[in-house]
Design a protein around this motif. Sequence first.
Motif, PDB file in Angstrom:
ATOM      1  N   SER A   3       0.835  -1.211   0.000  1.00 24.77           N
ATOM      2  CA  SER A   3       0.000   0.000   0.000  1.00 24.77           C
ATOM      3  C   SER A   3       0.862   1.250   0.000  1.00 24.77           C
ATOM      4  CB  SER A   3      -0.921   0.009   1.215  1.00 24.77           C
ATOM      5  OG  SER A   3      -1.798  -1.076   1.171  1.00 24.77           O
ATOM      6  N   SER A   4       1.921   1.236   0.776  1.00 25.66           N
ATOM      7  CA  SER A   4       2.823   2.383   0.835  1.00 25.66           C
ATOM      8  C   SER A   4       3.476   2.632  -0.520  1.00 25.66           C
ATOM      9  CB  SER A   4       3.891   2.144   1.896  1.00 25.66           C
ATOM     10  OG  SER A   4       4.815   3.186   1.903  1.00 25.66           O
ATOM     11  N   ALA A   5       3.879   1.568  -1.198  1.00 24.18           N
ATOM     12  CA  ALA A   5       4.497   1.724  -2.520  1.00 24.18           C
ATOM     13  C   ALA A   5       3.506   2.300  -3.523  1.00 24.18           C
ATOM     14  CB  ALA A   5       5.029   0.382  -3.010  1.00 24.18           C
ATOM     15  N   ILE A   6       2.265   1.856  -3.454  1.00 20.36           N
ATOM     16  CA  ILE A   6       1.241   2.360  -4.378  1.00 20.36           C
ATOM     17  C   ILE A   6       0.978   3.838  -4.122  1.00 20.36           C
ATOM     18  CG2 ILE A   6      -1.221   2.226  -4.942  1.00 20.36           C
ATOM     19  CD1 ILE A   6      -0.977  -0.824  -4.577  1.00 20.36           C
ATOM     20  N   LEU A   7       0.892   4.227  -2.844  1.00 19.98           N
ATOM     21  CA  LEU A   7       0.614   5.626  -2.523  1.00 19.98           C
ATOM     22  C   LEU A   7       1.785   6.549  -2.837  1.00 19.98           C
ATOM     23  CD1 LEU A   7      -1.288   5.321   0.867  1.00 19.98           C
ATOM     24  CD2 LEU A   7      -2.217   5.975  -1.342  1.00 19.98           C
TER      25      LEU A   7
END
Length: 181
Positions: A99-103
Amino acid sequence: MEATTPANNSNSNSNDMDDIQYLLHLEAIKRYKDDEKEMHRQVEEQARIYMDAKREYQREYARLASLNKQLLLSDALQAPQTQINDSQVDDTIRKLSTSSAILSRTSRPTELDVRVLEECKEQLQRQHCKPRDQLAQYQRNFAENRETLKSVCSTLDNVEKNFEKATLLSMDQYTKEMEKP
């Protein structure tokens, strides 16, 4: 007084007509340039509004991710087992990093923004009325979406507050149970 001949009079009328035609042409060019500047201003304004909405969406997504994390923590605290499963911890860490990478990606929204702006510019160059109608429709859709977002935000605020209180109470109760011999 000098008498004007018909040839002199027609030449004068022709020059006056040419001057009038030239002035009308200059006025049309000026109106076109003004319209073009206004369209560009509107496109830039809509791009700014889009970026603001995107940032607000990302903030709300982060809040939802935080709420999800709190829900998982609550489930783990309410579980009947006294030990936390290592596979759940690894799974949670993996999901959070994904999720952090996507955001944190910045290239995808930038590419989307440029494509949308280019499409708008092409439409503005081809037709004047159609983009204005579409802009009005987009503005109505955006207003509806903003109202929905405000409603979701207020609901999320209430859920977050109540859930945080419940989580703290649950953690206090769990701590008290662990202290008892």
